[in-house]
Design an enzyme around this catalytic site. Structure first.
Site, PDB file in Angstrom:
ATOM      1  N   SER A 127       0.813  -1.224   0.000  1.00  0.00           N
ATOM      2  CA  SER A 127       0.000   0.000   0.000  1.00  0.00           C
ATOM      3  C   SER A 127       0.844   1.271   0.000  1.00  0.00           C
ATOM      4  CB  SER A 127      -0.875  -0.006   1.259  1.00  0.00           C
ATOM      5  OG  SER A 127      -1.414   1.265   1.498  1.00  0.00           O
ATOM      6  N   GLU A 129       0.236   3.655   1.737  1.00  0.00           N
ATOM      7  CA  GLU A 129       0.307   4.128   3.125  1.00  0.00           C
ATOM      8  C   GLU A 129       1.688   3.824   3.737  1.00  0.00           C
ATOM      9  OE1 GLU A 129      -1.930   5.742   5.350  1.00  0.00           O
ATOM     10  OE2 GLU A 129      -3.146   6.225   3.599  1.00  0.00           O
ATOM     11  N   TYR A 151      -1.496   0.433  10.532  1.00  0.00           N
ATOM     12  CA  TYR A 151      -1.761  -0.218   9.242  1.00  0.00           C
ATOM     13  C   TYR A 151      -0.539  -0.100   8.333  1.00  0.00           C
ATOM     14  CZ  TYR A 151      -3.624  -0.686   4.461  1.00  0.00           C
ATOM     15  OH  TYR A 151      -3.828  -1.048   3.151  1.00  0.00           O
TER      16      TYR A 151
HETATM   17  P1  NAP Z   1     -11.384  -4.477   2.058  1.00  0.00           P
HETATM   18  O1  NAP Z   1     -12.548  -4.171   1.165  1.00  0.00           O
HETATM   19  O2  NAP Z   1     -11.350  -3.852   3.395  1.00  0.00           O
HETATM   20  O3  NAP Z   1     -11.307  -6.071   2.228  1.00  0.00           O
HETATM   21  C1  NAP Z   1     -10.486  -6.657   3.206  1.00  0.00           C
HETATM   22  C2  NAP Z   1     -10.692  -8.149   3.157  1.00  0.00           C
HETATM   23  O4  NAP Z   1      -9.842  -8.764   4.123  1.00  0.00           O
HETATM   24  C3  NAP Z   1     -12.126  -8.600   3.472  1.00  0.00           C
HETATM   25  O5  NAP Z   1     -12.503  -9.590   2.548  1.00  0.00           O
HETATM   26  C4  NAP Z   1     -11.986  -9.212   4.857  1.00  0.00           C
HETATM   27  O6  NAP Z   1     -12.887 -10.255   5.128  1.00  0.00           O
HETATM   28  C5  NAP Z   1     -10.577  -9.778   4.772  1.00  0.00           C
HETATM   29  N1  NAP Z   1     -10.041 -10.115   6.088  1.00  0.00           N
HETATM   30  C6  NAP Z   1     -10.030  -9.343   7.202  1.00  0.00           C
HETATM   31  N2  NAP Z   1      -9.507 -10.032   8.240  1.00  0.00           N
HETATM   32  C7  NAP Z   1      -9.176 -11.269   7.768  1.00  0.00           C
HETATM   33  C8  NAP Z   1      -8.619 -12.436   8.361  1.00  0.00           C
HETATM   34  N3  NAP Z   1      -8.310 -12.483   9.668  1.00  0.00           N
HETATM   35  N4  NAP Z   1      -8.419 -13.514   7.569  1.00  0.00           N
HETATM   36  C9  NAP Z   1      -8.759 -13.480   6.250  1.00  0.00           C
HETATM   37  N5  NAP Z   1      -9.302 -12.422   5.646  1.00  0.00           N
HETATM   38  C10 NAP Z   1      -9.509 -11.316   6.398  1.00  0.00           C
HETATM   39  O7  NAP Z   1     -10.016  -4.112   1.305  1.00  0.00           O
HETATM   40  P2  NAP Z   1      -9.753  -3.806  -0.256  1.00  0.00           P
HETATM   41  O8  NAP Z   1      -9.992  -2.361  -0.500  1.00  0.00           O
HETATM   42  O9  NAP Z   1     -10.425  -4.834  -1.074  1.00  0.00           O
HETATM   43  O10 NAP Z   1      -8.180  -4.000  -0.314  1.00  0.00           O
HETATM   44  C11 NAP Z   1      -7.601  -5.274  -0.610  1.00  0.00           C
HETATM   45  C12 NAP Z   1      -6.179  -5.285  -0.082  1.00  0.00           C
HETATM   46  O11 NAP Z   1      -5.432  -4.245  -0.718  1.00  0.00           O
HETATM   47  C13 NAP Z   1      -6.046  -5.051   1.400  1.00  0.00           C
HETATM   48  O12 NAP Z   1      -4.955  -5.810   1.860  1.00  0.00           O
HETATM   49  C14 NAP Z   1      -5.726  -3.574   1.507  1.00  0.00           C
HETATM   50  O13 NAP Z   1      -5.034  -3.279   2.684  1.00  0.00           O
HETATM   51  C15 NAP Z   1      -4.860  -3.394   0.268  1.00  0.00           C
HETATM   52  N6  NAP Z   1      -4.857  -2.049  -0.319  1.00  0.00           N
HETATM   53  C16 NAP Z   1      -6.045  -1.448  -0.626  1.00  0.00           C
HETATM   54  C17 NAP Z   1      -6.012  -0.193  -1.210  1.00  0.00           C
HETATM   55  C18 NAP Z   1      -7.295   0.512  -1.585  1.00  0.00           C
HETATM   56  O14 NAP Z   1      -7.256   1.721  -1.842  1.00  0.00           O
HETATM   57  N7  NAP Z   1      -8.419  -0.190  -1.681  1.00  0.00           N
HETATM   58  C19 NAP Z   1      -4.788   0.448  -1.487  1.00  0.00           C
HETATM   59  C20 NAP Z   1      -3.616  -0.231  -1.195  1.00  0.00           C
HETATM   60  C21 NAP Z   1      -3.652  -1.490  -0.618  1.00  0.00           C
HETATM   61  P3  NAP Z   1     -14.309 -10.009   5.880  1.00  0.00           P
HETATM   62  O15 NAP Z   1     -15.159  -9.304   4.864  1.00  0.00           O
HETATM   63  O16 NAP Z   1     -14.794 -11.350   6.193  1.00  0.00           O
HETATM   64  O17 NAP Z   1     -14.012  -9.160   7.077  1.00  0.00           O
END
Ligand code: NAP
Length: 328
Positions: A127, A129, A151
């Protein structure tokens, strides 16, 4: 038929990636946590082709069992505690899932391995971040990290351990340093979706105001549908590597409000927006803007949806969803 295993299947990116890989002819396995995950139940109709596999990033044996069952060619580790504000309150949990979860996933990949001629390829969701209090602008793959939240710190550990496992054990492991990416599937807790959903509700008379934190931070916002393409491209190269994925443009939260309110015909949004210190972060990331030249040159990737089109798409979606709810 190639096989892909996705953690974080119920999240924004997991859904976009499942759709993308299914269209490419992949068999898609999605790791689902908990004994009866309501988010997965909600998405089953839209993604009937995703095979659910139980597992949790806090539980190494469950990850080994999940990979053993799925026998994937590619693993996409998108699961995380991904909300920066929550990470300040639940720092230990964030370190465990967002940080150590990566190490567990890498260990599971090493244990299950895949065929000798076709070892598992691994993608890690790093990320922007991690750049936090930025050391240079724009940020590239070589910019030093200075995270400003639990984070960000957990993501730095995840990023570094991917590099370490690649160098130590020759794993095909890549990190995508993705800048913020959004869309109609973004969780309502994130600022872009909070704004577009509130604006839609204000338009429909369902809400009077939006309570915001700091309006000055600037972010490089892209569209999630574009960014999952970059994840896949990283795993199709001859050699594993890390890539910044960004639009190269930055916009403040104030500009986000300008654009979103303009979509409902409001020029002066001041009467609808109140600031509350409880939404300010203990340490803020003031400015993020990425240089994705490497991804553009080596992967042939570029974003297709710009910031105005992104905000327009999200407000239109939220107007539709909220109007349907109103008429139910
Ligand atoms: P998100 O919508 O918040 O989804 C997070 C996912 O992680 C959810 O499916 C959640 O499952 C799962 N999770 C949480 N705790 C867990 C555990 N203990 N074991 C297994 N799964 C778990 O995030 P996103 O926006 O799709 O982002 C995907 C990834 O990219 C993340 O790692 C995020 O940090 C990274 N990222 C995102 C962005 C962005 O702008 N979107 C930018 C850079 C990096 P539940 O639904 O069951 O809680």
């Amino acid at each position: 038929m190639p096989r892909a295993f996705i953690t974080g299947i119920t999240g924004q990116d997991g859904q976009h990636l499942a759709e993308f890989l299914h269209a490419k002819g992949y068999e898609v396995f999605g790791m689902v946590k908990g004994q009866n995950n309501p988010k997965f139940t909600a998405m089953r109709d839209e993604f009937p082709y995703v095979e659910p596999v139980p597992g949790d990033l806090a539980d190494l044996p469950s990850l080994v069992k999940a990979l053993d069952f799925a026998q994937p060619d590619e693993v996409y580790n998108l699961g995380a505690i991904s909300f920066v504000a929550l990470s300040f309150n639940q720092a230990e949990l964030t370190a465990n899932i967002t940080g150590l979860g990566v190490l567990r996933m890498l260990e599971a990949v090493r244990m299950v391995g895949g065929a000798q001629h076709n070892p598992i390829r691994f993608y890690q969701a790093s990320s922007s971040e991690m750049f936090g209090k930025v050391r240079e602008t724009p940020q590239t793959e070589r910019t030093p990290f200075h995270p400003r939240s639990p984070y960000g710190c957990a993501k730095v550990f995840g990023h570094d351990i991917v590099v370490n496992y690649r160098e130590s054990y020759g794993l095909y492991a890549c990190s995508g340093i993705l800048f913020n990416h959004e869309g109609p599937r973004r969780g309502l807790e994130f600022v872009t979706r909070k704004v577009t959903n509130s604006v839609a509700r204000i338009k429909l008379g369902l809400q009077q105001e939006i309570v915001m934190g700091d309006l000055e931070p600037q972010r490089d916002w892209g569209y999630a549908g574009d960014y999952v393409r970059a994840m896949w491209l990283m795993l199709q190269q001859d050699q594993p590597d890390d890539y910044v994925v960004a639009t190269g443009e930055t916009h403040s939260i104030r500009e986000l409000l300008d654009r979103a309110f303009a979509e409902i015909g409001v020029d002066d949004w001041a009467p609808y927006v109140r600031q509350d210190p409880k939404f300010f972060r203990p340490a803020e990331v003031d400015l993020l803007i990425g240089d994705s030249s490497k991804a553009r040159e080596r992967l042939g990737w570029k974003p297709e949806v710009d910031f105005p089109a992104l905000v327009k798409m999200m407000v239109a979606h939220d107007l539709e969803v909220e109007a349907a709810r109103l008429n139910r």
